[in-house]
Scaffold this motif. Sequence first.
Motif, PDB file in Angstrom:
ATOM      1  N   SER A  47      -5.855   2.902   4.515  1.00  0.00           N
ATOM      2  CA  SER A  47      -5.651   2.950   3.060  1.00  0.00           C
ATOM      3  C   SER A  47      -6.945   3.300   2.332  1.00  0.00           C
ATOM      4  O   SER A  47      -6.932   4.001   1.323  1.00  0.00           O
ATOM      5  CB  SER A  47      -5.163   1.608   2.543  1.00  0.00           C
ATOM      6  N   GLU A  64      -4.500  -1.301   8.852  1.00  0.00           N
ATOM      7  CA  GLU A  64      -3.845  -0.611   7.744  1.00  0.00           C
ATOM      8  C   GLU A  64      -4.810  -0.396   6.590  1.00  0.00           C
ATOM      9  O   GLU A  64      -4.820   0.652   5.958  1.00  0.00           O
ATOM     10  CB  GLU A  64      -2.612  -1.383   7.259  1.00  0.00           C
ATOM     11  N   THR A  95       0.773  -1.238   0.000  1.00  0.00           N
ATOM     12  CA  THR A  95       0.000   0.000   0.000  1.00  0.00           C
ATOM     13  C   THR A  95       0.806   1.292   0.000  1.00  0.00           C
ATOM     14  O   THR A  95       0.482   2.208  -0.741  1.00  0.00           O
ATOM     15  CB  THR A  95      -0.981   0.051   1.192  1.00  0.00           C
ATOM     16  N   TYR A 118      -7.214   6.906   2.343  1.00  0.00           N
ATOM     17  CA  TYR A 118      -6.201   7.557   1.512  1.00  0.00           C
ATOM     18  C   TYR A 118      -6.526   7.402   0.035  1.00  0.00           C
ATOM     19  O   TYR A 118      -6.376   8.327  -0.754  1.00  0.00           O
ATOM     20  CB  TYR A 118      -4.803   6.985   1.793  1.00  0.00           C
ATOM     21  N   LEU A 177       0.223   4.259  -2.688  1.00  0.00           N
ATOM     22  CA  LEU A 177      -0.233   5.604  -2.362  1.00  0.00           C
ATOM     23  C   LEU A 177       0.761   6.648  -2.875  1.00  0.00           C
ATOM     24  O   LEU A 177       0.366   7.696  -3.347  1.00  0.00           O
ATOM     25  CB  LEU A 177      -0.458   5.742  -0.850  1.00  0.00           C
TER      26      LEU A 177
END
Length: 384
Positions: free
Chosen positions: A225, A221, A134, A228, A138
């Motif tokens: 994510s 997490e 990830t 995000y 990102l």
Amino acid sequence: MRVLLLTGKGGVGKTSMALATALGAAAHGHRTIVLSTDPAHSLGDALGHPVGAAPVEIAPNLMAQEIGVLAELDRAWSDVQEWLRALLRDDADDLMAEELLVFPGMEELVSLRAVREVEATEAYDVCVVDCAPTGATLRMLRFPDALRIFMENFFDLERRGARLLRPLLNRVSSGLIPKEEFFEAFERLYREVEDVRQILMDGDRTSARLVVNPARVVVEEARRSFAYLSLYGVATDAVVVNRELPDGARGGFFERWAERERREQADIEASFPIPILHAPLHRQEVRGLEALRELARQVYGDTDPAGVFTRSRPVRLHKEGGVPVLEIDLPNTSKEDIDLSTLGDELVIRVRDARRLVALPASLAGRTVAGTRFENGVLRIRFQ
Ligand SMILES: Nc1ncnc2c1ncn2[C@@H]1O[C@H](COP(=O)(O)OP(=O)(O)OP(=O)(O)O)[C@@H](O)[C@H]1O
Ligand SMILES: [Mg+2]
């Protein structure tokens, strides 16, 4: 072309799931390609035979390709990078410099361009991307913004004669004047990355699928994510819970694991208001076409994996009583995690350690923010 980004924490099963998804899409008659943008390529490992930098057919309707960063790196771009590094060496303290320092993310750039190149061939209906873990994904999504900021602040694209703006002119004396090829490399890159951005932020074309395991740290997490991805304008259309304990394995030694898994499942249900797909733990590693097809059946059943499982537009602009309002979905986020500021005509939105610079459309440039509200996971920014 549909683009499916299979992402998630390290080791959760992204590569297996990307291949399973691609096999499923191919079986539904779509001309499909599966790309690995993870520098530690493993499509070949999961398939049990090598996959290279050129597309190879791995099943009917299905090609696979491992994008080689070095193979893609062109000379002009490495010059640009060197020049940038020199340029940024002394004053890297402000926000702008911070953005620019994203630049040396070569892998991200290469991945972005690969998606565009695949689309340009017009040979595929579906492009499944086996993403790097990830964090790198990102960074990849943040890259187009960083590049745009750079272009807008350092280059004047319209007036080619005066392309160097003040911050650079100050450096002329230090001999850091770029060559003409630099500008050309930059402009080309900028347009390519802009093209990809259009693809990735279009929810009808691109969906992220978050792969998780029913384990605390992984789910935590993935929750972040999810927000995000949304911040960067990428719609997530499903969560895939991989490696669930199968029914026969919930008792005895695994009783406590099963109990914990149930708690995680409940948390997953609560955290992701999107379709949740499931795959059991296999008896052994998922290796080879047969095992991958089995995984595809378990996850998708008869459903076409290329479909859009839920439609959303994580970033949207609309009017409310004549006043423009920018809305951004930020699921699993609390008010304290969000920080808003402006930088020229850019709106800087920070969510914990992720940051997005949103270029305000021409109609909003120069307008001031009248108020912000964060409610039910939606950030609403009202303009004057
Ligand atoms: N449902 C499953 N049952 C059993 N083994 C699995 C399952 N899913 C994945 N695996 C195995 O787990 C290992 C990691 O899977 P995979 O390589 O797909 O994860 P990844 O997220 O791509 O990892 P990385 O972050 O290292 O790229 C592999 O050995 C794979 O065969
Ligand atoms: Mg992998």
